[in-house]
Write a protein that holds these residues in place. Sequence first.
Motif, PDB file in Angstrom:
ATOM      1  N   PHE A  86       3.157  -4.021  -2.730  1.00  0.00           N
ATOM      2  CA  PHE A  86       2.209  -4.814  -2.677  1.00  0.00           C
ATOM      3  C   PHE A  86       1.051  -4.460  -2.261  1.00  0.00           C
ATOM      4  O   PHE A  86       0.865  -3.683  -1.503  1.00  0.00           O
ATOM      5  N   LEU A  87      -0.277  -4.171  -3.814  1.00  0.00           N
ATOM      6  CA  LEU A  87      -1.212  -3.886  -3.034  1.00  0.00           C
ATOM      7  C   LEU A  87      -1.942  -4.907  -3.297  1.00  0.00           C
ATOM      8  O   LEU A  87      -2.681  -5.647  -4.403  1.00  0.00           O
ATOM      9  N   ALA A  88      -3.322  -5.751  -2.411  1.00  0.00           N
ATOM     10  CA  ALA A  88      -3.763  -6.551  -2.579  1.00  0.00           C
ATOM     11  C   ALA A  88      -5.516  -6.299  -2.122  1.00  0.00           C
ATOM     12  O   ALA A  88      -5.351  -6.042  -0.722  1.00  0.00           O
ATOM     13  N   MET A  89      -6.847  -5.863  -2.797  1.00  0.00           N
ATOM     14  CA  MET A  89      -7.970  -5.228  -2.887  1.00  0.00           C
ATOM     15  C   MET A  89      -9.283  -5.971  -2.591  1.00  0.00           C
ATOM     16  O   MET A  89     -10.412  -5.400  -2.968  1.00  0.00           O
ATOM     17  N   SER A  90      -9.321  -7.060  -3.310  1.00  0.00           N
ATOM     18  CA  SER A  90     -10.095  -7.672  -4.458  1.00  0.00           C
ATOM     19  C   SER A  90     -10.609  -8.216  -3.245  1.00  0.00           C
ATOM     20  O   SER A  90     -10.807  -8.633  -2.006  1.00  0.00           O
ATOM     21  N   ASP A  91     -12.164  -9.002  -4.282  1.00  0.00           N
ATOM     22  CA  ASP A  91     -13.253  -8.914  -3.219  1.00  0.00           C
ATOM     23  C   ASP A  91     -13.874  -8.168  -1.765  1.00  0.00           C
ATOM     24  O   ASP A  91     -13.716  -8.458  -1.168  1.00  0.00           O
ATOM     25  N   ASN A  92     -13.763  -6.739  -2.336  1.00  0.00           N
ATOM     26  CA  ASN A  92     -15.031  -6.304  -1.162  1.00  0.00           C
ATOM     27  C   ASN A  92     -15.429  -5.301  -2.308  1.00  0.00           C
ATOM     28  O   ASN A  92     -16.129  -5.892  -3.565  1.00  0.00           O
ATOM     29  N   ASN A  93     -16.140  -4.584  -1.809  1.00  0.00           N
ATOM     30  CA  ASN A  93     -16.771  -3.740  -2.215  1.00  0.00           C
ATOM     31  C   ASN A  93     -16.796  -1.912  -3.200  1.00  0.00           C
ATOM     32  O   ASN A  93     -17.700  -1.539  -2.633  1.00  0.00           O
ATOM     33  N   PHE A  94     -15.611  -2.476  -3.179  1.00  0.00           N
ATOM     34  CA  PHE A  94     -15.119  -1.079  -3.879  1.00  0.00           C
ATOM     35  C   PHE A  94     -15.857  -0.111  -5.287  1.00  0.00           C
ATOM     36  O   PHE A  94     -16.173  -0.717  -6.073  1.00  0.00           O
ATOM     37  N   ASP A  95     -15.762   1.418  -5.508  1.00  0.00           N
ATOM     38  CA  ASP A  95     -16.476   2.128  -6.157  1.00  0.00           C
ATOM     39  C   ASP A  95     -15.846   2.929  -7.524  1.00  0.00           C
ATOM     40  O   ASP A  95     -14.436   3.437  -6.319  1.00  0.00           O
ATOM     41  N   GLY A  96     -15.232   2.418  -8.232  1.00  0.00           N
ATOM     42  CA  GLY A  96     -14.624   3.963  -9.199  1.00  0.00           C
ATOM     43  C   GLY A  96     -13.549   3.276  -9.884  1.00  0.00           C
ATOM     44  O   GLY A  96     -12.931   2.615  -9.817  1.00  0.00           O
ATOM     45  N   PRO A  97     -12.980   4.026 -10.524  1.00  0.00           N
ATOM     46  CA  PRO A  97     -11.715   3.431 -11.107  1.00  0.00           C
ATOM     47  C   PRO A  97     -10.815   3.631 -10.283  1.00  0.00           C
ATOM     48  O   PRO A  97     -10.450   4.244  -8.840  1.00  0.00           O
ATOM     49  N   PHE A  98      -9.445   2.422 -11.191  1.00  0.00           N
ATOM     50  CA  PHE A  98      -8.150   2.698 -10.400  1.00  0.00           C
ATOM     51  C   PHE A  98      -7.743   3.917  -9.872  1.00  0.00           C
ATOM     52  O   PHE A  98      -7.464   4.070 -11.731  1.00  0.00           O
ATOM     53  N   PRO A  99      -6.805   4.497  -9.188  1.00  0.00           N
ATOM     54  CA  PRO A  99      -6.136   5.566  -9.379  1.00  0.00           C
ATOM     55  C   PRO A  99      -4.964   5.850  -9.947  1.00  0.00           C
ATOM     56  O   PRO A  99      -4.636   5.049 -10.284  1.00  0.00           O
ATOM     57  N   PRO A 100      -5.160   6.846 -11.558  1.00  0.00           N
ATOM     58  CA  PRO A 100      -3.936   6.795 -12.664  1.00  0.00           C
ATOM     59  C   PRO A 100      -2.770   7.393 -11.439  1.00  0.00           C
ATOM     60  O   PRO A 100      -1.800   7.471 -11.563  1.00  0.00           O
ATOM     61  N   SER A 101      -3.180   7.442 -10.254  1.00  0.00           N
ATOM     62  CA  SER A 101      -2.266   8.158  -9.606  1.00  0.00           C
ATOM     63  C   SER A 101      -0.641   6.975  -8.935  1.00  0.00           C
ATOM     64  O   SER A 101       0.829   7.446  -8.790  1.00  0.00           O
ATOM     65  N   PHE A 102      -1.309   5.873  -9.293  1.00  0.00           N
ATOM     66  CA  PHE A 102      -0.287   4.737  -8.883  1.00  0.00           C
ATOM     67  C   PHE A 102       0.597   4.191  -9.855  1.00  0.00           C
ATOM     68  O   PHE A 102       1.584   4.097  -8.702  1.00  0.00           O
ATOM     69  N   TYR A 103       0.769   4.985 -10.905  1.00  0.00           N
ATOM     70  CA  TYR A 103       2.040   5.068 -11.781  1.00  0.00           C
ATOM     71  C   TYR A 103       2.730   6.108 -11.292  1.00  0.00           C
ATOM     72  O   TYR A 103       3.845   5.679 -11.755  1.00  0.00           O
ATOM     73  N   ASN A 104       2.602   6.566 -10.261  1.00  0.00           N
ATOM     74  CA  ASN A 104       3.744   7.251  -9.474  1.00  0.00           C
ATOM     75  C   ASN A 104       4.225   6.722  -7.956  1.00  0.00           C
ATOM     76  O   ASN A 104       5.192   7.306  -7.599  1.00  0.00           O
ATOM     77  N   ALA A 105       3.626   5.651  -7.925  1.00  0.00           N
ATOM     78  CA  ALA A 105       4.314   4.850  -6.834  1.00  0.00           C
ATOM     79  C   ALA A 105       5.347   3.685  -7.550  1.00  0.00           C
ATOM     80  O   ALA A 105       4.747   2.475  -8.314  1.00  0.00           O
ATOM     81  N   THR A 106       6.162   4.014  -8.099  1.00  0.00           N
ATOM     82  CA  THR A 106       7.552   3.400  -8.714  1.00  0.00           C
ATOM     83  C   THR A 106       7.834   2.352  -7.629  1.00  0.00           C
ATOM     84  O   THR A 106       8.441   0.964  -8.474  1.00  0.00           O
ATOM     85  N   SER A 107       7.647   1.723  -6.549  1.00  0.00           N
ATOM     86  CA  SER A 107       7.770   0.569  -5.809  1.00  0.00           C
ATOM     87  C   SER A 107       6.788  -0.466  -6.143  1.00  0.00           C
ATOM     88  O   SER A 107       6.848  -1.937  -5.599  1.00  0.00           O
ATOM     89  N   LEU A 108       5.602  -0.212  -6.601  1.00  0.00           N
ATOM     90  CA  LEU A 108       4.888  -1.210  -6.449  1.00  0.00           C
ATOM     91  C   LEU A 108       4.969  -2.600  -7.954  1.00  0.00           C
ATOM     92  O   LEU A 108       5.297  -2.203  -8.784  1.00  0.00           O
ATOM     93  N   GLN A 109       4.340  -3.892  -6.901  1.00  0.00           N
ATOM     94  CA  GLN A 109       5.370  -4.798  -7.624  1.00  0.00           C
ATOM     95  C   GLN A 109       3.917  -5.826  -8.035  1.00  0.00           C
ATOM     96  O   GLN A 109       4.065  -6.624  -9.226  1.00  0.00           O
ATOM     97  N   THR A 110       3.289  -5.707  -7.227  1.00  0.00           N
ATOM     98  CA  THR A 110       1.672  -6.495  -7.513  1.00  0.00           C
ATOM     99  C   THR A 110       1.019  -5.664  -6.848  1.00  0.00           C
ATOM    100  O   THR A 110       0.529  -5.321  -6.335  1.00  0.00           O
TER     101      THR A 110
END
Length: 80
Positions: free
Chosen positions: A55-79
């Motif tokens: 589970f990854l929740a990072m909305s409503d912040n001031n992050f910049d840049g793209p969402f890292p494509p390496s998250f495709y390797n986090a095969t347990s990621l559901q949300t």
Amino acid sequence: LRRKILINETISGAAGTLPESLFNISTLQTLSFMTNERTGHLPKDVGHFLPNVQFLAMSDNNFDGPFPPSFYNATSLQTI
């Protein structure tokens, strides 16, 4: 016995960049930083270092840049 690790900093008013050491917790399953004043970007290889994140929740912040494509390797990621 498997240990579950949860980091929740939701609506805490935290500001600044996320510490790099946070992304070296390979057993981390839940990561939530919603509704804060966090800045910066996620490391490009973060998905390799958080293989068990579900589970990854990072909305409503001031992050910049793209969402890292390496998250495709986090095969347990559901949300996101």
